[in-house]
Scaffold this active site. Structure first.
Site, PDB file in Angstrom:
ATOM      1  N   MET A   1       0.803  -1.224   0.000  1.00  0.00           N
ATOM      2  CA  MET A   1       0.000   0.000   0.000  1.00  0.00           C
ATOM      3  C   MET A   1       0.838   1.277   0.000  1.00  0.00           C
ATOM      4  O   MET A   1       0.305   2.379   0.112  1.00  0.00           O
ATOM      5  CB  MET A   1      -0.955   0.023   1.194  1.00  0.00           C
ATOM      6  CG  MET A   1      -1.927  -1.130   1.197  1.00  0.00           C
ATOM      7  SD  MET A   1      -2.846  -1.238  -0.353  1.00  0.00           S
ATOM      8  CE  MET A   1      -3.455  -2.901  -0.227  1.00  0.00           C
TER       9      MET A   1
ATOM     10  N   ASP B   1      24.116 -10.465   6.203  1.00  0.00           N
ATOM     11  CA  ASP B   1      24.444 -11.314   5.058  1.00  0.00           C
ATOM     12  C   ASP B   1      25.954 -11.394   4.835  1.00  0.00           C
ATOM     13  O   ASP B   1      26.488 -12.475   4.569  1.00  0.00           O
ATOM     14  CB  ASP B   1      23.758 -10.786   3.804  1.00  0.00           C
ATOM     15  CG  ASP B   1      24.098 -11.624   2.583  1.00  0.00           C
ATOM     16  OD1 ASP B   1      23.870 -12.858   2.617  1.00  0.00           O
ATOM     17  OD2 ASP B   1      24.608 -11.054   1.600  1.00  0.00           O
TER      18      ASP B   1
END
EC number: 4.6.1.17
Length: 161
Positions: A77, A129
């Site tokens: 949205m 990561d």
């Protein structure tokens, strides 16, 4: 409409993107912060540039900026907002925690809180990561909006109380 009324639902109680057509274009800015905690050795190796995947904070910086620009692709949205600036600052406690502070700016009809939050989380996830091979126990925490300026709802400053 009252301030606490949800605006992302239509008259059938189904999701909708809020219509901002009639809103005025104004300067808007949001800052988000978050932390990643790791083993002290991991932070020492980041400082020393000894992570095999490269310069951790440089890559996290670029990833956070890229993510802020792609927020509307990730959060259904959110409006597509042309950003006029994204700045990320990293600091650490010289022990086990890196803090990312992300500030996003635009001149638009809707705010950039989500862009700041997405940028912050992505910068922290990129650190994870790049360092996970040596430290899978890292923890992302305390990510929140610090300040928001502009728009109808005015100025917001986080109060931790």
């Amino acid at each position: 409409m009252s301030e606490d009324q949800l605006t992302h639902f239509n008259d059938q109680d189904r999701a909708k993107m809020v219509d901002v057509t009639e809103k005025n274009t104004t300067f808007r800015q949001a800052t988000a912060t978050g932390k990643i905690t790791m083993h002290p050795e991991t932070l020492a190796r980041i400082h020393a540039g000894q992570i095999k995947k490269g310069d951790v904070l440089a890559v996290a910086q670029v990833a956070g900026i890229m993510a802020a620009k792609k927020t509307s692709d990730l959060i259904p949205m959110c409006h597509l907002i042309p950003l006029t600036g994204v700045d990320i600052h990293f600091s650490d406690n010289d022990q086990d925690t890196i803090t990312a502070d992300v500030t996003v700016k635009t001149k638009n009809v809707t705010g950039v809180e989500m862009e700041a939050l997405i940028g912050c989380q992505t910068a922290l996830l990129t650190i994870y990561d790049m360092c996970k091979a040596m430290d899978r126990g890292m923890v992302l925490n305390d990510c929140h909006l610090v300040e928001k300026m502009g728009g109808k709802s005015g100025h917001f400053i986080y109060d931790a109380q």
